[in-house]
Structures are given as C-alpha cells and as structure tokens.
Design an enzyme around this catalytic site. Structure first.
Site, PDB file in Angstrom:
ATOM      1  N   CYS A  17       0.805  -1.224   0.000  1.00  0.00           N
ATOM      2  CA  CYS A  17       0.000   0.000   0.000  1.00  0.00           C
ATOM      3  C   CYS A  17       0.837   1.273   0.000  1.00  0.00           C
ATOM      4  CB  CYS A  17      -0.934   0.001   1.201  1.00  0.00           C
ATOM      5  SG  CYS A  17      -2.014  -1.447   1.266  1.00  0.00           S
ATOM      6  N   HIS A  41      -3.481   6.905   1.230  1.00  0.00           N
ATOM      7  CA  HIS A  41      -3.907   5.573   0.826  1.00  0.00           C
ATOM      8  C   HIS A  41      -5.307   5.321   1.358  1.00  0.00           C
ATOM      9  CE1 HIS A  41      -4.363   1.332   0.510  1.00  0.00           C
ATOM     10  NE2 HIS A  41      -4.118   1.112   1.787  1.00  0.00           N
ATOM     11  N   ASN A  53     -10.175  -0.634  -0.599  1.00  0.00           N
ATOM     12  CA  ASN A  53      -8.722  -0.571  -0.510  1.00  0.00           C
ATOM     13  C   ASN A  53      -8.116  -1.241  -1.740  1.00  0.00           C
ATOM     14  OD1 ASN A  53      -5.994  -1.065   0.046  1.00  0.00           O
ATOM     15  ND2 ASN A  53      -6.348  -1.515   2.209  1.00  0.00           N
TER      16      ASN A  53
END
Length: 336
Positions: free
Chosen positions: A117, A258, A288
């Site tokens: 990420c 993020h 996500n």
C-alpha cells in the site's frame, strides 16, 4: 558517458482504470455475516470493483497508463522508464515488461516495485531519483492491484475491504521541481500484522534433498494493530515531509492518503488539523486498492478539476511491511 545534471520533476498526466464489475455491501451480506451499515460504519466502504477472471492486471494497468500518456501529450516511445508498483502481478517475475510492450514504449526500461500500500509513494520517490540526476527525462509510474485474487471471501474481517484497480502518472523533467519533500520508513518487526505469505510443503527430490513447494495464502491482517500503526505514524511522516519541503500544514491544499479505512483518514486529518473539505477520498466506491489507491483518486480529482495547477498535495501511503511514507507534491505541467 552522458553527464548527469540536476533537474526537477513535474507531474504532467494521470490515468486510471477499473472493471465495470463491482460487489456492493448488500451482495457481500449474501456471502458472509455482515451488513451494509456495519461495513460503512467501520470502514466507509460501500462497494469495491473486482476484475473478472478472464481479465488481467496487465490489461487494466495498460489502460490507466495510456490515459496518463494521452493527458501528458507525449508518445510512448519517448518514455525512458516504467515503474509498476504492485503486489499482485500476473507474472511473479514481473508484469512491467509486458505493459511496456503493449504500450509500444520501446525505449523504456521497465520493472516491478513491491511495497504494497506504500508502493505508489515509494515508486514516486524512486522515479524522481532517476530524473533528478538527469538520467531519465520521461517516466511512467503505475500503481495496480488485483487483490481479489488473494482475498479469503469467507473472512469478513478482510473480504469487505479490498478491491481491484489501476492508476498511473507521467513524470517529466523540468527546471521546476514539484516533488517538494518526502520521507519513507519501514518497520519489519511488525510484518506479521498485514501479510500475504508463501506457504509451502516439503517435497523430496533425491538423496535427502528437500525443497518447499506451494502457493501464497490469502491476505491476513490484524486490523486493530494496523489502525493503531496508521494513526500514529502517518501524521508524523507527513509532518516530516512538510518540514523537508519547507512548508506548514496550512499550506497544504489537499490531503490524499492511501484509501484504507475512512476512520484512519479522519483520524490522521484531525491530528494534523486538516479540515474535512481538504481530504480527497474515493474509498466508498473502490475500497482498498493498495498501490492503486492514491493514483486512482488523484486521477479522478484532477479530471473533475478539484486539483488545480500549483495546488500542494500531501500524499501518504501506509501498509504491509509495515511500511509508510509521504510525499509533498505540487500539481502542475510543463506549461504551468
């Protein structure tokens, strides 16, 4: 040998791509014990796009890359470097090379970068180092993930979170430098909190020689520890990147982190004193998407005119590794 000269970096194009197929919270309720309200309250996610089995990360990433190239107004043959930030390549040896071929970027060296990420932020800083020395002039940075391949769809702790997507940016050399400051970190002692690890079984070859063969296991995560890590470390790393940029928090026009969890976004913004109207988020529609989340949200914000020329954007990635980093960038083009 070509002499190396100090030069700046500007962002001149963005692009993104997702599948038309999506899974919403009501559909998830048919798979695991959950509800739309439960998911929204705890994560802020309403749906996530999923790549069909017959499609590939390479195709999705190439589409996002082509859109960024078109916005930048350059030919693929002018690209010197392609970096693909991903943890879910089609080929474990790397997918950047195939993207290079599909784009027709015949002069570009291409490689994958794996930092989960944090991958897009780490990739941005990596690209800038090649460019600031004068080695490369035009770089394509892609963040792309197909996390649906590695989700345990019976585990409601993780299956509600992840989606698939791709985002890309073009960076070009300039007298101006829009990467104003950055800071990167890793703490491998916390690796166990978020991982997608190989699990093999012993296989006897010959003469008592044994190897391990198997595959990767689904994503496992300790949500409480990742949340605690994020709300502590992300504000700190953004402040350090701002210090390196010589800027104060009040000079930030947009906060783009993020897209992991809405509670994390809100908690970090509150600790930094950044008002809600400065937070860029598309988490509700995509979930996500790991290394793809920042460039995907960036592309949408640029295309709808939310981010304008000379706006200062604080980017922050955090996740598996555990890794985290921030980059302070000024949106602009060679002509701005």
């Amino acid at each position: 040998m070509k002499s190396l000269v100090r030069q700046g970096v500007v962002l001149t194009g963005t692009g993104s791509a997702v599948s038309e197929t999506y899974l919403d919270n009501h559909q998830l309720n048919q798979m695991v014990v959950t509800s739309d309200d439960w998911i929204k309250t705890r994560t802020g996610i309403s749906r996530r796009h999923l790549l069909p089995a017959q499609d590939s990360l390479t195709t999705m990433a190439t589409e996002a890359a082509q859109k960024a190239i078109d916005m930048a107004g350059i030919e693929p043959q002018k690209l010197d470097l392609i970096i693909l930030a991903t943890s879910t390549p089609d080929d474990l040896f790397g997918s950047a090379g195939l993207i290079q071929a599909r784009l027709g970027a015949t002069q570009a060296v291409a490689f994958d970068l794996t930092a989960a990420c944090s991958g897009f932020v780490f990739g941005l800083v990596t690209a800038a180092q090649f460019m600031r020395t004068g080695t490369y002039q035009n770089v394509l940075l892609i963040g792309a993930e197909v996390l649906s391949r590695w989700v345990d769809w019976s585990d409601r702790r993780t299956c509600i979170l992840f989606g698939d997507g791709a985002g890309a940016v073009v960076l070009q050399a300039s007298d101006h430098d829009c990467l104003l400051g950055f800071q990167l970190h890793t703490n491998g002692t916390q690796n166990q909190y978020l991982k997608l690890e190989f699990q093999g079984q012993e296989k006897l070859l010959v003469d008592n020689i044994r190897v391990g063969q198997g595959t990767y296991q689904p994503i496992s995560m300790n949500g409480q520890e990742v949340y605690r890590f994020a709300i502590q470390k992300v504000p700190e790393v953004i402040e350090k990147a701002l210090y390196r940029a010589g800027l104060e928090i009040e000079q930030v026009d947009w906060l783009l982190m993020h897209q992991a969890n809405r509670r994390i976004l809100d908690a970090v913004a509150e600790r930094l004193g950044i008002p809600e109207q400065k937070i860029i988020s598309n988490l509700a529609n995509y979930g996500n998407t790991s290394a793809a989340s920042i460039p995907l949200a960036l592309d949408e914000a640029v295309r709808r005119g939310q981010i304008k020329a000379n706006d200062v954007v604080a980017l922050a990635g955090f996740g598996a590794g555990l890794s985290w980093g921030a980059a302070i960038v000024e949106w602009g083009s060679l002509n701005s």
